[in-house]
Motif scaffolding. Structure first.
Motif, PDB file in Angstrom:
ATOM      1  N   PRO A 151      28.606  26.794 -31.680  1.00 55.12           N
ATOM      2  CA  PRO A 151      28.573  26.526 -33.071  1.00 55.12           C
ATOM      3  C   PRO A 151      27.337  27.163 -33.885  1.00 55.12           C
ATOM      4  CG  PRO A 151      28.719  24.418 -32.557  1.00 55.12           C
ATOM      5  CD  PRO A 151      28.375  25.358 -31.191  1.00 55.12           C
ATOM      6  N   ALA A 152      27.509  27.633 -34.915  1.00 53.81           N
ATOM      7  CA  ALA A 152      26.104  27.912 -35.887  1.00 53.81           C
ATOM      8  C   ALA A 152      26.703  27.653 -37.374  1.00 53.81           C
ATOM      9  CB  ALA A 152      25.677  29.272 -35.855  1.00 53.81           C
ATOM     10  N   LYS A 153      26.377  26.315 -37.680  1.00 52.52           N
ATOM     11  CA  LYS A 153      27.037  25.779 -38.865  1.00 52.52           C
ATOM     12  C   LYS A 153      25.534  25.562 -39.880  1.00 52.52           C
ATOM     13  CE  LYS A 153      30.277  22.796 -40.937  1.00 52.52           C
ATOM     14  NZ  LYS A 153      31.225  22.021 -40.809  1.00 52.52           N
ATOM     15  N   ILE A 154      25.636  26.152 -40.777  1.00 55.89           N
ATOM     16  CA  ILE A 154      24.476  25.699 -41.832  1.00 55.89           C
ATOM     17  C   ILE A 154      24.545  24.450 -42.417  1.00 55.89           C
ATOM     18  CG2 ILE A 154      22.985  26.496 -43.606  1.00 55.89           C
ATOM     19  CD1 ILE A 154      23.047  28.449 -41.226  1.00 55.89           C
ATOM     20  N   PHE A 155      23.570  23.444 -42.120  1.00 52.05           N
ATOM     21  CA  PHE A 155      23.557  22.281 -43.103  1.00 52.05           C
ATOM     22  C   PHE A 155      23.062  22.630 -44.412  1.00 52.05           C
ATOM     23  CE2 PHE A 155      24.165  20.405 -38.845  1.00 52.05           C
ATOM     24  CZ  PHE A 155      24.404  19.332 -39.067  1.00 52.05           C
ATOM     25  N   PRO A 156      23.732  22.227 -45.626  1.00 50.90           N
ATOM     26  CA  PRO A 156      23.302  22.714 -46.655  1.00 50.90           C
ATOM     27  C   PRO A 156      21.956  22.300 -47.031  1.00 50.90           C
ATOM     28  CG  PRO A 156      25.238  21.429 -47.143  1.00 50.90           C
ATOM     29  CD  PRO A 156      24.751  21.602 -45.726  1.00 50.90           C
ATOM     30  N   GLN A 157      21.456  20.946 -46.472  1.00 55.19           N
ATOM     31  CA  GLN A 157      19.842  20.765 -46.703  1.00 55.19           C
ATOM     32  C   GLN A 157      18.932  21.596 -45.951  1.00 55.19           C
ATOM     33  OE1 GLN A 157      22.305  18.991 -45.008  1.00 55.19           O
ATOM     34  NE2 GLN A 157      22.831  17.045 -45.516  1.00 55.19           N
ATOM     35  N   LEU A 158      19.500  22.335 -45.222  1.00 57.02           N
ATOM     36  CA  LEU A 158      18.521  23.294 -44.258  1.00 57.02           C
ATOM     37  C   LEU A 158      18.586  24.645 -44.672  1.00 57.02           C
ATOM     38  CD1 LEU A 158      18.846  21.598 -40.889  1.00 57.02           C
ATOM     39  CD2 LEU A 158      17.351  20.945 -42.806  1.00 57.02           C
ATOM     40  N   VAL A 159      19.125  25.094 -45.789  1.00 58.45           N
ATOM     41  CA  VAL A 159      19.409  26.463 -46.287  1.00 58.45           C
ATOM     42  C   VAL A 159      17.985  26.966 -46.150  1.00 58.45           C
ATOM     43  CG1 VAL A 159      19.846  27.863 -48.296  1.00 58.45           C
ATOM     44  CG2 VAL A 159      21.594  26.213 -47.189  1.00 58.45           C
ATOM     45  N   HIS A 160      16.891  26.182 -46.791  1.00 56.97           N
ATOM     46  CA  HIS A 160      15.720  26.975 -46.988  1.00 56.97           C
ATOM     47  C   HIS A 160      14.685  26.984 -45.616  1.00 56.97           C
ATOM     48  CE1 HIS A 160      16.220  27.509 -51.335  1.00 56.97           C
ATOM     49  NE2 HIS A 160      16.969  26.250 -51.234  1.00 56.97           N
ATOM     50  N   ALA A 161      15.339  26.482 -44.695  1.00 59.56           N
ATOM     51  CA  ALA A 161      14.449  26.495 -43.472  1.00 59.56           C
ATOM     52  C   ALA A 161      14.827  27.692 -42.498  1.00 59.56           C
ATOM     53  CB  ALA A 161      14.945  25.308 -42.187  1.00 59.56           C
ATOM     54  N   SER A 162      15.877  28.476 -43.060  1.00 59.90           N
ATOM     55  CA  SER A 162      16.188  29.854 -42.319  1.00 59.90           C
ATOM     56  C   SER A 162      15.000  30.882 -43.006  1.00 59.90           C
ATOM     57  CB  SER A 162      17.641  30.248 -42.733  1.00 59.90           C
ATOM     58  OG  SER A 162      17.960  31.564 -42.505  1.00 59.90           O
ATOM     59  N   SER A 163      14.830  31.787 -42.229  1.00 60.55           N
ATOM     60  CA  SER A 163      13.641  32.929 -42.493  1.00 60.55           C
ATOM     61  C   SER A 163      14.831  33.865 -43.234  1.00 60.55           C
ATOM     62  CB  SER A 163      13.223  33.651 -41.156  1.00 60.55           C
ATOM     63  OG  SER A 163      14.311  33.850 -40.423  1.00 60.55           O
ATOM     64  N   LEU A 164      15.872  33.863 -43.380  1.00 64.57           N
ATOM     65  CA  LEU A 164      16.773  34.746 -44.383  1.00 64.57           C
ATOM     66  C   LEU A 164      16.993  33.934 -45.652  1.00 64.57           C
ATOM     67  CD1 LEU A 164      19.777  35.835 -42.143  1.00 64.57           C
ATOM     68  CD2 LEU A 164      17.417  36.467 -42.171  1.00 64.57           C
ATOM     69  N   LYS A 165      17.370  34.857 -46.802  1.00 62.01           N
ATOM     70  CA  LYS A 165      17.324  34.384 -47.862  1.00 62.01           C
ATOM     71  C   LYS A 165      18.611  33.482 -48.043  1.00 62.01           C
ATOM     72  CE  LYS A 165      16.366  38.770 -50.003  1.00 62.01           C
ATOM     73  NZ  LYS A 165      16.859  39.869 -49.473  1.00 62.01           N
ATOM     74  N   PRO A 166      18.489  32.312 -49.000  1.00 59.24           N
ATOM     75  CA  PRO A 166      19.504  31.261 -49.259  1.00 59.24           C
ATOM     76  C   PRO A 166      20.669  31.773 -49.383  1.00 59.24           C
ATOM     77  CG  PRO A 166      17.445  30.781 -50.278  1.00 59.24           C
ATOM     78  CD  PRO A 166      17.213  32.123 -49.934  1.00 59.24           C
ATOM     79  N   GLU A 167      20.662  32.902 -50.313  1.00 58.28           N
ATOM     80  CA  GLU A 167      22.259  33.445 -50.506  1.00 58.28           C
ATOM     81  C   GLU A 167      22.815  34.170 -49.383  1.00 58.28           C
ATOM     82  OE1 GLU A 167      19.542  34.316 -51.962  1.00 58.28           O
ATOM     83  OE2 GLU A 167      19.211  36.515 -52.286  1.00 58.28           O
ATOM     84  N   VAL A 168      22.084  34.619 -48.550  1.00 54.68           N
ATOM     85  CA  VAL A 168      22.727  35.145 -47.386  1.00 54.68           C
ATOM     86  C   VAL A 168      23.154  34.091 -46.146  1.00 54.68           C
ATOM     87  CG1 VAL A 168      22.099  36.818 -45.123  1.00 54.68           C
ATOM     88  CG2 VAL A 168      21.053  37.222 -47.592  1.00 54.68           C
ATOM     89  N   ILE A 169      22.529  33.034 -46.288  1.00 56.49           N
ATOM     90  CA  ILE A 169      22.728  32.089 -45.456  1.00 56.49           C
ATOM     91  C   ILE A 169      23.818  30.867 -45.496  1.00 56.49           C
ATOM     92  CG2 ILE A 169      20.754  30.468 -45.661  1.00 56.49           C
ATOM     93  CD1 ILE A 169      21.590  32.226 -42.400  1.00 56.49           C
ATOM     94  N   ALA A 170      23.734  30.713 -46.825  1.00 61.18           N
ATOM     95  CA  ALA A 170      24.397  29.359 -47.321  1.00 61.18           C
ATOM     96  C   ALA A 170      26.075  29.493 -47.080  1.00 61.18           C
ATOM     97  CB  ALA A 170      24.326  29.134 -48.951  1.00 61.18           C
ATOM     98  N   GLY A 171      26.527  28.591 -46.404  1.00 65.70           N
ATOM     99  CA  GLY A 171      28.019  28.638 -46.225  1.00 65.70           C
ATOM    100  C   GLY A 171      28.257  29.246 -44.664  1.00 65.70           C
ATOM    101  N   VAL A 172      27.149  29.838 -44.118  1.00 60.25           N
ATOM    102  CA  VAL A 172      27.761  30.198 -42.714  1.00 60.25           C
ATOM    103  C   VAL A 172      28.154  29.147 -41.823  1.00 60.25           C
ATOM    104  CG1 VAL A 172      26.566  31.080 -40.467  1.00 60.25           C
ATOM    105  CG2 VAL A 172      25.690  32.096 -42.666  1.00 60.25           C
TER     106      VAL A 172
END
Ligand code: NAD
Length: 361
Positions: free
Chosen positions: A109-130
């Motif tokens: 699984p690859a599930k984004i923890f909402p608290q870690l959206v900013h840890a991704s190298s991708l933009k938050p709007e691309v990553i939030a909710g994955v």
């Protein structure tokens, strides 16, 4: 009376022992609340097994695993074993363990923890909710196909050979796991191959398409692996469940890993037709930070949660662990790999202590 589970524990190499200690403490902490008992059975694998007994998967380890209810593995490998002949390398032990337990399906699984959206190298709007799942075939394909080796040609030149091969039944077997997994999720299955170039992929595509008639409630799509890699970083939210072969799954699941911001957050489950499943983090032994109390133990703890859910049918205990992780992240605690402004830096051990404190509240 408490339900007792025999858990084979393979701490392995590098950061393995540090993150294993945290996972076992967490399991012990939740056990009484759910009337569980764990009988932990330590066993050697990888480089530490090579050093101790001269081989990466001792027979005793395989026996212990086969006699257990589930296998919890941390990670194997390290540069000190990289120059050994291939049959003696740590990775060979891991491949043999997967094969020896008949684990042909790997769920990541690859599930984004909402608290870690900013840890991704991708933009938050691309990553939030994955929230996606990669189902990777694990015991076939190019990692096992014959012939393989480095040969000398008639002209005296060296030639390296590996073979990507799948039988129809191997494809159907992983295909069914993938369709069933998609059924538990959002009923969208994307099969990834390279059918425009590889015959083995054409067979893969044909079999998946044929199987889909048995699962009319699941929407099946196909992507070439190069496009899938692009789409995973361009618009990852489009994916629900992905099914692919061993090599492509190895690569795509690492891309999916980085969507989450840290490879230290990703668990996995490997399942066979019967017998114990193997639960392990996606990451390796991270020799660069081993022994420094810098490792993120959460992928290992999430692997223990997957073990409870998929291996031992204890979903409530799994959920309790996942909620404790969310709570500790909400409180702003982060290991170095996840560190962001305004957060509190903790080591591997302290992250474990925080989880245990959370679970005992
Ligand atoms: P790796 O996953 O060990 O490390 C890649 C990077 O991620 C490193 O910078 C590392 O510090 C970081 N990292 C990994 N896990 C982390 C964690 N829990 N917390 C914080 N940071 C973390 O991959 P690698 O460096 O390519 O390989 C190192 C060794 O691990 C090699 O010997 C390789 O063969 C082995 N390996 C084992 C497995 C496995 O056991 N399943 C998987 C991949 C690699």
């Amino acid at each position: 009376m408490a339900t007792t589970y025999r858990i084979a524990v393979l701490a392995g190499d590098g950061i393995g022992p540090e993150i294993t200690a945290v996972a076992l403490d967490v399991l012990q902490a939740i056990a009484p609340r759910f009337d569980l008992e764990f009988d932990f059975l330590p066993a050697l694998v990888g480089g530490s097994a090579i050093d101790a007994v001269g081989e990466p998967l001792p027979a005793a380890t395989l026996t212990t695993c086969r006699q257990s209810d589930a296998v919890l593995l941390a990670a194997i490998g390290g540069t000190q074993w990289d120059t050994l002949p291939r049959h003696l390398r740590p990775e060979t032990g891991l491949l043999a363990l997967r094969a020896g337990l008949g684990l042909f399906a790997n769920l990541r699984p690859a599930k984004i923890f909402p608290q870690l959206v900013h840890a991704s190298s991708l933009k938050p709007e691309v990553i939030a909710g994955v929230d996606l799942m990669v189902v990777r075939e694990l015991t076939g394909g190019i990692y096992f196909g014959q012939p393989r080796g480095i040969f000398t040609t008639e002209t005296g030149e060296q030639r390296g050979v590996n073979t990507m091969a799948y039988t129809a039944s191997e494809i159907d077997r992983i295909g069914r796991v993938a369709f069933e997994t998609a059924r538990q999720r959002r009923r969208q299955l994307c099969s990834v191959d390279k059918a425009n170039v590889l015959e083995v992929s054409q067979l893969w595509r044909d079999r998946l398409s044929a199987l889909s008639t048995e699962y009319p409630d699941v929407e099946l799509t196909h992507l070439y692996v190069d496009n899938a890699a692009m789409q995973l970083v361009r618009a990852p939210k489009q994916f629900d469940t992905i099914v692919t072969s061993n090599l492509f799954g190895d690569i795509l699941s690492d891309i999916a890993a980085m969507l989450t911001g840290s490879i230290g957050m990703l668990p996995s489950a490997s399942l066979g037709e019967s017998g114990p499943g193997l639960f392990e983090p996606v990451h390796g032994s991270a020799p660069d930070i081993a022994g420094q109390d810098k490792a993120n133990p959460l992928a290992m703890v999430l692997s223990a949660a997957m073990m409870l859910r998929y291996g031992l049918n204890q979903p409530a205990a799994a959920q309790a662990i996942e909620e404790a992780i969310t709570a500790v992240l909400d409180q702003g605690y982060r290991t170095a790999d996840l560190m962001a402004e305004g957060c509190k830096l903790v080591g591997c051990r302290e992250m474990g202590d925080l989880l245990i404190r959370q679970l005992s509240q």
